[in-house]
Design an enzyme around this catalytic site. Structure first.
Site, mmCIF file in Angstrom:
data_model
loop_
_atom_site.group_PDB
_atom_site.id
_atom_site.type_symbol
_atom_site.label_atom_id
_atom_site.label_comp_id
_atom_site.label_asym_id
_atom_site.label_seq_id
_atom_site.Cartn_x
_atom_site.Cartn_y
_atom_site.Cartn_z
ATOM 1 N N ASP A 24 -0.691 -6.081 1.871
ATOM 2 C CA ASP A 24 -0.367 -5.149 2.947
ATOM 3 C C ASP A 24 -1.095 -5.618 4.199
ATOM 4 O O ASP A 24 -2.229 -6.104 4.120
ATOM 5 C CB ASP A 24 -0.782 -3.719 2.599
ATOM 6 C CG ASP A 24 0.007 -2.701 3.412
ATOM 7 O OD1 ASP A 24 1.037 -2.212 2.916
ATOM 8 O OD2 ASP A 24 -0.394 -2.405 4.559
ATOM 9 N N CYS A 34 12.915 4.276 2.830
ATOM 10 C CA CYS A 34 13.061 5.705 2.556
ATOM 11 C C CYS A 34 13.697 6.384 3.760
ATOM 12 O O CYS A 34 13.254 7.444 4.200
ATOM 13 C CB CYS A 34 11.723 6.338 2.186
ATOM 14 S SG CYS A 34 10.435 6.160 3.443
ATOM 15 N N ALA A 68 0.838 -1.208 0.000
ATOM 16 C CA ALA A 68 0.000 0.000 0.000
ATOM 17 C C ALA A 68 0.871 1.255 0.000
ATOM 18 O O ALA A 68 1.953 1.271 0.598
ATOM 19 C CB ALA A 68 -0.920 -0.018 1.218
ATOM 20 N N PRO A 69 0.420 2.303 -0.723
ATOM 21 C CA PRO A 69 -0.870 2.467 -1.402
ATOM 22 C C PRO A 69 -0.926 1.952 -2.834
ATOM 23 O O PRO A 69 -1.933 2.125 -3.513
ATOM 24 C CB PRO A 69 -1.065 3.983 -1.384
ATOM 25 C CG PRO A 69 0.324 4.525 -1.486
ATOM 26 C CD PRO A 69 1.187 3.579 -0.693
ATOM 27 N N GLY A 70 0.163 1.356 -3.342
ATOM 28 C CA GLY A 70 0.074 0.710 -4.638
ATOM 29 C C GLY A 70 0.905 1.307 -5.750
ATOM 30 O O GLY A 70 0.851 0.804 -6.875
ATOM 31 N N LYS A 81 4.227 1.270 -6.305
ATOM 32 C CA LYS A 81 5.214 0.317 -6.798
ATOM 33 C C LYS A 81 4.532 -0.917 -7.391
ATOM 34 O O LYS A 81 5.032 -1.511 -8.346
ATOM 35 C CB LYS A 81 6.183 -0.061 -5.679
ATOM 36 C CG LYS A 81 7.040 1.123 -5.207
ATOM 37 C CD LYS A 81 7.944 0.738 -4.055
ATOM 38 C CE LYS A 81 8.816 1.909 -3.598
ATOM 39 N NZ LYS A 81 8.010 2.998 -2.973
ATOM 40 N N ASP A 122 9.375 -3.196 0.289
ATOM 41 C CA ASP A 122 9.522 -1.760 0.566
ATOM 42 C C ASP A 122 9.111 -1.585 2.019
ATOM 43 O O ASP A 122 7.949 -1.338 2.324
ATOM 44 C CB ASP A 122 8.643 -0.953 -0.391
ATOM 45 C CG ASP A 122 8.894 0.530 -0.270
ATOM 46 O OD1 ASP A 122 10.065 0.944 -0.179
ATOM 47 O OD2 ASP A 122 7.915 1.308 -0.262
#
Length: 521
Positions: free
Chosen positions: A137, A235, A115-117, A119, A182
């Site tokens: 998710d 990140c 989420a949120p989608g 990637k 991620d």
């Protein structure tokens, strides 16, 4: 723009960066860069760039296929093309992990923390409709945005799950050719983009995330097939969440190795000298030099980290490994469903009422029409140009899905989308879904209503209004027996030739059938 950074964070970065610290700190006073990624499931990236309606034009992001920078004043989220799924607004650095995954058509791919989608839709574009994408998710509310963004992009070959990683392992052990992790993280690399993340960092520093990341990586490793590739990304700048997690996994899993990322685009190598774990062999620490860091003072983007890992055995990372052959029992030679195996969730739609309608639909009974037959009738009359569907048809309560081939038994898992949601069979009639419309091409439909993006009618339709139907806007194509369709019934509504939803033609009107949750507020 100046961001007020936590003093503890700044002090640590000064120690880590040394001579580069001043340049790094100065980047927080520079304007942030904005990016979007053209959806190549629907249009070609370069040709779209050349005819882009955005006033300042689009500048390519050097590390992302179909990724572009745009100017803040363009506000692409307010343009009808966004609502047609022609692009996804995405931070430029965030485009890097899916590029490093090297997805090929036919792969089985897992986006574990999806989420949120953004990637996931990037991965789907690289699959080009072939293979399988499992987007998962563990946060239930976030899966709503995940499913919607995949549907907006017109993705046909995805399954959306809402599970903890460890619950996926028994179902998908050694199953995937590609896995993207991620990982949830402290978000230090996003402070310039979103200052609210600073408050989150103050509540939850790096130590809060490391145990979670460790477990996610361990479970992901179990689901990667030999020869497959896993990309781990965050990140954040924190070595505890980046290089240390990779060095630790290498020490635990001798069948995994780092695939070095070549230096390019201003990216910097990983930092073995920042790893302070005890008991880790030197070779595992040194291997993290092949990982990559994206620094905001070196590139036009925010801070990111990525590591490409390969599980030894099988084919090389660039090959199309582990492709699931289509089950001949699921499809006929034409690829269309042949006696599809219907799966209905036990007691779907029932509330202890002997099979009568529940709140969200009615139970299947022998007197009611087979939902696949209702769909076939709808398809013949409304979608004569639709080609082969992926995989097989499955029914879950009233909902009908086209599920990609090769999906294992998902019993016991929380499934948000079993595949491409075609619609619902209600009382012998088929109600097409918004997801179906977004996954179609304009020429699939027997009846098509066209608007231009710059016409007021386009905005009115997107807002949910019923419109008078001007005859010149209606395009008809023959149905399967060659006859012209009636000028009444379901029509696919398009903007600049791209589907945005359904309407019903009735008495000179286009009755708006765009799903309420999709309407432009």
């Amino acid at each position: 723009m100046t961001v007020r950074l936590p003093e503890l964070f700044v002090a640590r970065m000064r120690t880590l960066l040394g001579d580069e610290f001043d340049d790094w700190l100065a980047s927080y006073a520079a304007p942030r860069r904005y990016g979007l990624r053209v959806n190549t499931l629907k249009t070609d990236g370069e040709s779209y760039r050349m005819r882009s309606p955005l006033s300042a034009g689009l500048k390519p992001v050097p590390w992302a296929e179909a990724g572009y920078y745009y100017s803040e004043e363009d506000r692409p989220g307010k343009h009808p093309h966004y609502h047609a799924g022609l692009y996804y607004i995405q931070e430029p650095s965030a485009m890097a992990p899916a590029e490093l995954l090297n997805v090929q058509p036919g792969h089985r791919v897992l986006d574990l923390c999806a989420a949120p989608g953004g990637k996931s839709s990037q991965i789907a574009a690289k699959l080009k409709g072939h293979g399988l994408l499992v987007a998962n998710d563990n946060a239930r509310e976030r899966t709503k945005a995940l499913a919607r963004n995949l549907e907006l992009a017109g993705v046909r070959n995805a399954v959306v799950l809402n599970e903890e990683p460890e619950r996926l392992v028994p179902v998908f052990r050694a199953f995937f050719d590609r896995i993207l992790v991620d990982a949830p993280c402290s978000g230090e690399g996003m402070f310039r983009k979103d200052e609210s993340m600073i408050a989150d960092w103050l509540r939850h520093p790096a130590a809060h995330w490391t145990s979670m990341q460790r477990e996610i990586l361990r479970h992901a490793a179990e689901m990667l097939a030999p020869g497959g590739v896993l990309v781990y990304s965050t990140c954040t700048f924190s070595p505890e969440e980046n290089e240390e997690r990779i060095a630790e996994l290498l020490a635990e899993r001798p069948d995994f190795e780092v695939v070095p990322v070549p230096p390019a685009h201003g990216w910097a190598p990983g930092r073995p000298d920042w790893v302070s774990l005890e008991g880790i062999e030197h070779r595992h620490v040194e291997a993290v030099a092949g990982t990559v860091r994206l620094w905001p003072h070196r590139i036009e983007g925010e801070g990111h980290y990525a590591a490409v890992l390969r599980r030894q055995g099988g084919d090389s990372p660039g090959l199309n490994v582990g492709v699931a052959p289509q089950d001949p029992a699921e499809t006929s030679g034409s690829g269309k469903p042949d006696r599809p195996r219907l799966k209905t969730r036990p007691n779907a739609g029932r509330r202890g009422n002997g099979g009568k309608a529940g709140k969200r639909g009615h139970a299947m009974s022998g007197q009611e029409a087979d939902p696949t037959e209702v769909w076939r009738s709808f398809r013949a009359e409304v979608l004569p140009g639709l080609g082969d569907l992926p995989g097989r048809l499955i029914a879950v309560g009233e909902k009908l899905y086209a599920q990609p081939a090769g999906v294992p038994d998902l019993s016991g898992l929380r499934v948000v989308r079993h595949g491409w949601l075609l619609g619902e069979a209600r009382r012998g009639r088929f109600a097409p879904s918004q997801a179906l419309a977004m996954g179609l091409a304009a020429e699939d439909a027997a009846r098509r209503v066209e608007y231009g993006a710059d016409e007021p009618e386009a905005l009115k339709y997107l807002k949910g209004e019923t419109l008078p139907l001007e005859p010149e806007r209606l395009n008809l194509r023959p149905v399967e027996d060659g006859r012209q369709p009636d000028e009444a019934g379901y029509a696919l509504v398009c903007i600049d030739g791209y589907p945005v939803g359904w309407g019903k033609l009735r008495d000179g009107l286009l009755i708006n059938e765009r799903a309420p949750g999709w309407r432009w507020m």
